[in-house]
Design an enzyme around this catalytic site. Structure first.
Site, PDB file in Angstrom:
ATOM      1  N   ASP A  11       0.876  -1.159   0.000  1.00 10.96           N
ATOM      2  CA  ASP A  11       0.000   0.000   0.000  1.00 10.96           C
ATOM      3  C   ASP A  11       0.926   1.225   0.000  1.00 10.96           C
ATOM      4  OD1 ASP A  11      -2.357   1.680   0.554  1.00 10.96           O
ATOM      5  OD2 ASP A  11      -1.513   1.824   2.562  1.00 10.96           O
ATOM      6  N   MET A  12       0.375   2.413  -0.284  1.00  9.29           N
ATOM      7  CA  MET A  12       1.230   3.597  -0.338  1.00  9.29           C
ATOM      8  C   MET A  12       1.081   4.484   0.899  1.00  9.29           C
ATOM      9  SD  MET A  12       1.534   6.478  -3.371  1.00  9.29           S
ATOM     10  CE  MET A  12      -0.049   7.281  -2.990  1.00  9.29           C
ATOM     11  N   ASP A  13      -0.082   5.123   1.063  1.00  9.25           N
ATOM     12  CA  ASP A  13      -0.270   6.086   2.159  1.00  9.25           C
ATOM     13  C   ASP A  13      -0.270   5.381   3.511  1.00  9.25           C
ATOM     14  OD1 ASP A  13      -0.686   8.807   0.981  1.00  9.25           O
ATOM     15  OD2 ASP A  13      -2.192   7.706  -0.167  1.00  9.25           O
ATOM     16  N   ASP A 173      -1.393  -0.468   6.308  1.00  9.45           N
ATOM     17  CA  ASP A 173      -1.483   0.261   7.575  1.00  9.45           C
ATOM     18  C   ASP A 173      -2.910   0.489   8.031  1.00  9.45           C
ATOM     19  OD1 ASP A 173      -2.056   3.650   7.120  1.00  9.45           O
ATOM     20  OD2 ASP A 173      -1.975   2.249   5.441  1.00  9.45           O
TER      21      ASP A 173
END
Length: 229
Positions: A11-13, A173
């Site tokens: 995932d990124m954010d 996250d």
């Protein structure tokens, strides 16, 4: 943990970059500019992992035409990038860990609900910090796929790197992302940058850590089975 692993999907954010507090601040500023009364923690809980259009529908509580959703999403994400840019930071240890992943011959992809603007922003800043992968398949939230907790983004990421879902580990996250990994039939590592390990628990979660420094200190990559080429 000894199950064959072919690919890592980030995932990124909140997973690659320490951006979630700045998304919250952006919603606060967006609401202020528009004179809206928004419970930002509640909105974040309902939208983190969803794509831009889904977030705007949650915000307004009604169906939204695509052009309106696109305009409002652009406004909010522009605020986010303006706020975060001067204080941009990765999740601690991400770049070093990603380099170790690459050195072990694992395929890597990104599966994010973020749009093209936010992806370019994140990779641009990470690139300035030395993170320049030669080929990094990225599945975005503005490609027409449903956001998390639906598994579509992660399944498409696996398809693009040619890996079976059961041979992928997702790094996430947020609760919706952890659930999306479960629905995709993938294992997950919980990056507890914004949520507790309890919030991110699940039978498919093989590790829960604060950041990548902690993960490297436990020699995580040495505990997974990477198939020989």
């Amino acid at each position: 943990m000894r199950m064959r692993t072919d690919a890592i999907i980030f995932d990124m954010d909140g997973t690659m970059i320490d951006s979630m507090p700045w998304h919250a601040k952006a919603w606060v500023e967006f609401a202020r500019r528009r004179g809206m009364d928004v419970d930002v923690p509640d909105l974040m809980a309902r939208t983190t992992g969803k794509n831009g259009t889904e977030c705007i529908v949650e915000l307004l509580g009604r169906p939204v035409a695509q052009d309106e959703a696109d305009a409002l999403t652009h406004e909010k994400e522009t605020i986010y990038r303006e706020l975060f840019a001067p204080r941009f930071a990765e999740v601690a240890g991400f770049r070093q860990f990603a380099a170790q992943v690459h050195s072990r011959g694992l395929k890597v992809a990104v599966g994010t609900a973020g749009d093209a603007g936010n992806v370019a922003f994140a990779l641009g800043h990470l690139g300035n910090m030395g993170f320049r992968p030669a080929h990094l398949p990225i599945v975005r939230g503005d490609e027409g796929l449903p956001g998390k907790p639906e598994p579509a983004i992660f399944l498409e990421a696996a398809r693009r790197v040619g890996a079976s879902p059961e041979h992928c580990i997702v790094f996430e996250d947020a609760p919706f992302g952890i659930e999306a990994a479960r629905r995709a039939g993938m294992r997950a590592v919980a990056i507890c940058s914004t949520h507790s390990a309890r919030d991110l628990a699940g039978p498919h979660v093989v590790a829960a850590v604060r950041d990548y420094t902690e993960l490297m200190n436990t020699d995580f990559l040495e505990t997974i089975h990477v198939a020989s080429a």
